[in-house]
Design an enzyme around this catalytic site. Structure first.
Site, PDB file in Angstrom:
ATOM      1  CG  ASP A  73       2.275 -34.463 -30.510  1.00  0.00           C
ATOM      2  OD1 ASP A  73       1.752 -33.421 -30.060  1.00  0.00           O
ATOM      3  OD2 ASP A  73       2.729 -34.568 -31.664  1.00  0.00           O
TER       4      ASP A  73
ATOM      5  CG  ASP B 278       6.087 -34.231 -30.344  1.00  0.00           C
ATOM      6  OD1 ASP B 278       6.554 -33.400 -31.132  1.00  0.00           O
ATOM      7  OD2 ASP B 278       5.653 -33.931 -29.195  1.00  0.00           O
TER       8      ASP B 278
ATOM      9  CB  THR C 142      15.161 -23.581 -39.434  1.00  0.00           C
ATOM     10  OG1 THR C 142      14.423 -23.320 -38.226  1.00  0.00           O
ATOM     11  CG2 THR C 142      14.634 -22.679 -40.538  1.00  0.00           C
TER      12      THR C 142
ATOM     13  NE  ARG D 269      12.459 -30.226 -33.232  1.00  0.00           N
ATOM     14  CZ  ARG D 269      12.954 -31.437 -33.422  1.00  0.00           C
ATOM     15  NH1 ARG D 269      14.263 -31.610 -33.475  1.00  0.00           N
ATOM     16  NH2 ARG D 269      12.176 -32.471 -33.543  1.00  0.00           N
TER      17      ARG D 269
HETATM   18  N1  URA Z   1      11.399 -33.844 -29.515  1.00  0.00           N
HETATM   19  C1  URA Z   1      10.582 -34.903 -29.287  1.00  0.00           C
HETATM   20  O1  URA Z   1       9.531 -34.766 -28.665  1.00  0.00           O
HETATM   21  N2  URA Z   1      10.937 -36.104 -29.802  1.00  0.00           N
HETATM   22  C2  URA Z   1      12.076 -36.300 -30.491  1.00  0.00           C
HETATM   23  O2  URA Z   1      12.357 -37.430 -30.891  1.00  0.00           O
HETATM   24  C3  URA Z   1      12.907 -35.180 -30.707  1.00  0.00           C
HETATM   25  C4  URA Z   1      12.557 -33.965 -30.206  1.00  0.00           C
END
Ligand code: URA
Length: 210
Positions: free
Chosen positions: A204, A201, A109, A105
């Site tokens: 992560d 995330d 954007t 991602r």
């Molecule tokens: N991707 C993620 O890992 N966490 C989010 O909250 C949104 C997209």
């Protein structure tokens, strides 16, 4: 067809998910919980798979016994966080074929950028289960499903852990035929596209890369 959105509100799923959300949970425990939840979600996302029967002999007598119909399922992980769900689902469906869609991602954007695509042959003859723990904006999920349809997939289900209402709506608009199975429907997206309350995330948290 299944419902467009199915919430798996099983107590074990909800309890494990709460532990995953907690920010003090370590990556090792996070991964283990994700693996356990994946088994329960896999059970739900494969509900209603086409069945047939085959003749077998038990030690007692012959019978027509139920088996899955058609070619082996295809599981497609949306990299990289999808791999956390994939491992657990594969334990439940070990003979499934496996594909990968590499999308990251763009943090400015929020649009998905493709860097990898490798999927099993004969996708049009398989039930395809795309896995990604987070259905947030829906941009990468929609893009992944676009790519799978271009590759021939016709019967696609989407398995995630958390969904935002915005992502569910985006998927419904772009791919109303794709049934979504999720462990939670959270409140909203943050202004940078993270799910709230969410779990941060997912990649992560899984791999300890923050
Ligand atoms: N991707 C993620 O890992 N966490 C989010 O909250 C949104 C997209």
């Amino acid at each position: 067809m299944q419902e467009h959105f199915t919430l798996v509100d099983h107590p074990l799923v909800q309890h494990k998910l709460t532990k995953m959300r907690e920010k003090s949970t370590s990556s090792a425990v996070f991964r283990q919980l994700l693996r356990e939840i994946s088994h329960l979600l896999a059970y739900e996302v494969t509900r209603g798979l086409p069945m047939t029967t085959t003749p077998i002999e038990t030690p007692m007598e012959a019978m027509e016994a139920p088996v899955l119909k058609g070619k082996k399922l295809a599981l497609v992980s949306i990299l990289r966080a999808g791999n956390g769900l994939l491992d657990g689902v594969l334990e439940l469906i070990p003979s499934a074929r496996v594909g990968f869609v590499g999308l990251y991602r763009d943090e400015k954007t929020l649009q998905p950028v493709q860097y990898y695509f490798k999927v099993p042959k004969d996708l049009e003859q398989r039930v395809v289960i795309a896995v990604d723990p987070m259905l947030a904006t829906g941009n990468s999920s929609v893009k992944a499903i676009d790519l799978l349809k271009e590759a021939g997939a016709k019967d696609i289900r989407f398995l995630c852990l958390l969904a935002a209402p915005e992502g569910v709506a985006r998927m419904k608009e772009a791919h109303p035929d794709v049934a979504i199975v999720s462990a939670a429907l959270d409140r909203q997206l943050s202004d940078i596209g993270y799910i709230l309350p969410g779990l941060g995330d997912a990649g992560d948290r899984m791999f300890g890369t923050k």
